[in-house]
Design a protein around this motif. Structure first.
Motif, PDB file in Angstrom:
ATOM      1  N   ASP A   1      -3.017  -6.547   0.632  1.00  0.00           N
ATOM      2  CA  ASP A   1      -4.157  -6.876   0.835  1.00  0.00           C
ATOM      3  C   ASP A   1      -3.883  -6.888   2.588  1.00  0.00           C
ATOM      4  O   ASP A   1      -5.615  -5.764   3.473  1.00  0.00           O
ATOM      5  N   LYS A   2      -3.113  -6.535   3.229  1.00  0.00           N
ATOM      6  CA  LYS A   2      -2.485  -5.758   4.714  1.00  0.00           C
ATOM      7  C   LYS A   2      -3.092  -4.304   4.547  1.00  0.00           C
ATOM      8  O   LYS A   2      -3.775  -3.952   5.358  1.00  0.00           O
ATOM      9  N   TRP A   3      -2.495  -3.902   3.731  1.00  0.00           N
ATOM     10  CA  TRP A   3      -2.880  -2.545   3.284  1.00  0.00           C
ATOM     11  C   TRP A   3      -4.562  -1.935   3.124  1.00  0.00           C
ATOM     12  O   TRP A   3      -5.076  -1.291   3.700  1.00  0.00           O
TER      13      TRP A   3
ATOM     14  N   GLU B   1       7.447  -1.138   1.436  1.00  0.00           N
ATOM     15  CA  GLU B   1       6.589  -1.852   0.821  1.00  0.00           C
ATOM     16  C   GLU B   1       5.906  -2.319   2.112  1.00  0.00           C
ATOM     17  O   GLU B   1       5.830  -2.979   3.050  1.00  0.00           O
ATOM     18  N   GLU B   2       4.581  -2.433   1.536  1.00  0.00           N
ATOM     19  CA  GLU B   2       3.500  -3.032   1.777  1.00  0.00           C
ATOM     20  C   GLU B   2       3.111  -4.692   1.439  1.00  0.00           C
ATOM     21  O   GLU B   2       2.317  -4.088   0.217  1.00  0.00           O
ATOM     22  N   ARG B   3       2.364  -5.927   1.888  1.00  0.00           N
ATOM     23  CA  ARG B   3       1.608  -6.078   1.204  1.00  0.00           C
ATOM     24  C   ARG B   3       0.635  -5.431   0.946  1.00  0.00           C
ATOM     25  O   ARG B   3      -0.372  -4.617   1.633  1.00  0.00           O
TER      26      ARG B   3
ATOM     27  N   THR C   1      -8.848 -10.269   0.758  1.00  0.00           N
ATOM     28  CA  THR C   1      -7.723 -11.040   0.675  1.00  0.00           C
ATOM     29  C   THR C   1      -9.143 -11.900  -0.534  1.00  0.00           C
ATOM     30  O   THR C   1      -7.241 -12.135  -2.403  1.00  0.00           O
TER      31      THR C   1
ATOM     32  N   ARG D   1      -9.436  -8.768   6.622  1.00  0.00           N
ATOM     33  CA  ARG D   1      -8.530  -8.297   5.383  1.00  0.00           C
ATOM     34  C   ARG D   1      -8.323 -10.011   4.771  1.00  0.00           C
ATOM     35  O   ARG D   1      -8.046 -10.118   3.367  1.00  0.00           O
TER      36      ARG D   1
ATOM     37  N   SER E   1      -0.682 -10.751  -1.945  1.00  0.00           N
ATOM     38  CA  SER E   1       1.112 -10.624  -1.724  1.00  0.00           C
ATOM     39  C   SER E   1       1.309 -10.255  -2.105  1.00  0.00           C
ATOM     40  O   SER E   1       2.974  -9.802  -1.604  1.00  0.00           O
ATOM     41  N   ARG E   2       1.237  -9.338  -3.824  1.00  0.00           N
ATOM     42  CA  ARG E   2       1.926  -7.958  -3.939  1.00  0.00           C
ATOM     43  C   ARG E   2       1.745  -7.249  -3.327  1.00  0.00           C
ATOM     44  O   ARG E   2       1.150  -7.066  -1.863  1.00  0.00           O
ATOM     45  N   THR E   3       3.907  -6.643  -3.130  1.00  0.00           N
ATOM     46  CA  THR E   3       4.001  -4.986  -2.628  1.00  0.00           C
ATOM     47  C   THR E   3       3.933  -4.100  -3.067  1.00  0.00           C
ATOM     48  O   THR E   3       3.461  -3.773  -4.144  1.00  0.00           O
TER      49      THR E   3
ATOM     50  N   CYS F   1      -8.477  -9.731  -3.906  1.00  0.00           N
ATOM     51  CA  CYS F   1      -7.454  -9.808  -4.608  1.00  0.00           C
ATOM     52  C   CYS F   1      -7.274 -10.674  -5.584  1.00  0.00           C
ATOM     53  O   CYS F   1      -7.639 -10.965  -7.055  1.00  0.00           O
TER      54      CYS F   1
END
Length: 143
Positions: free
Chosen positions: A8-10, A4-6, A24, A20, A42-44, A27
């Motif tokens: 925003d980061k992905w 799993e990954e956040r 963010t 980033r 922060s959603r994965t 989102c």
């Protein structure tokens, strides 16, 4: 490879957004959704998720093929995401680029020198086309 990954980061790692922080903010503003529901930064996400990113005037659709926390080179991005954006969205983007200098939004300031030349060229072509069409119709009436 993480399972799993956040989001925003992905999105930042896949080069959908330049930073980033911008991912963010998108989102937080509700421009990123999964299954029609807006998501928090922060959603994965997992492999197989379908993500919709609204960057006016179009909405991009991506399917997650693999996860990574690190920013990738542009050539590696297709290994990690599948672009499902319909061609109609890209056509809409092209239309907005073309009409952007004709239908200038209020508050956009003065046109640049380049935009001024493009507007003049567009007006001349439109005027010339309508002039010749009218002229051809007049010839048909004389006969």
């Amino acid at each position: 490879m993480p399972s799993e990954e956040r989001i925003d980061k992905w999105l930042w790692a896949m080069r959908v957004f330049k930073t980033r922080t911008i991912a963010t903010d998108a989102c937080k503003k509700g421009r990123v959704s999964i299954g029609g529901a807006a998501v928090k930064p922060s959603r994965t996400i997992k492999v197989g998720d379908t993500i919709e990113v609204r960057k006016p005037p179009i909405t991009y659709t991506f399917r997650v093929k693999a996860l990574t926390a690190n920013r990738l080179g542009a050539k590696l991005v297709p290994d990690y995401l599948e672009n499902l954006t319909p061609q109609s969205q890209y056509d809409l983007l092209e239309m907005s680029r073309i009409s952007g200098f004709v239908d200038r939004q209020r508050g956009m300031g003065r046109p640049t020198k380049r935009e001024g030349r493009e507007m003049s060229k567009f007006r001349e072509e439109t005027y010339a086309d309508s002039f010749f069409l009218d002229w051809e119709d007049d010839d048909d009436d004389d006969e």
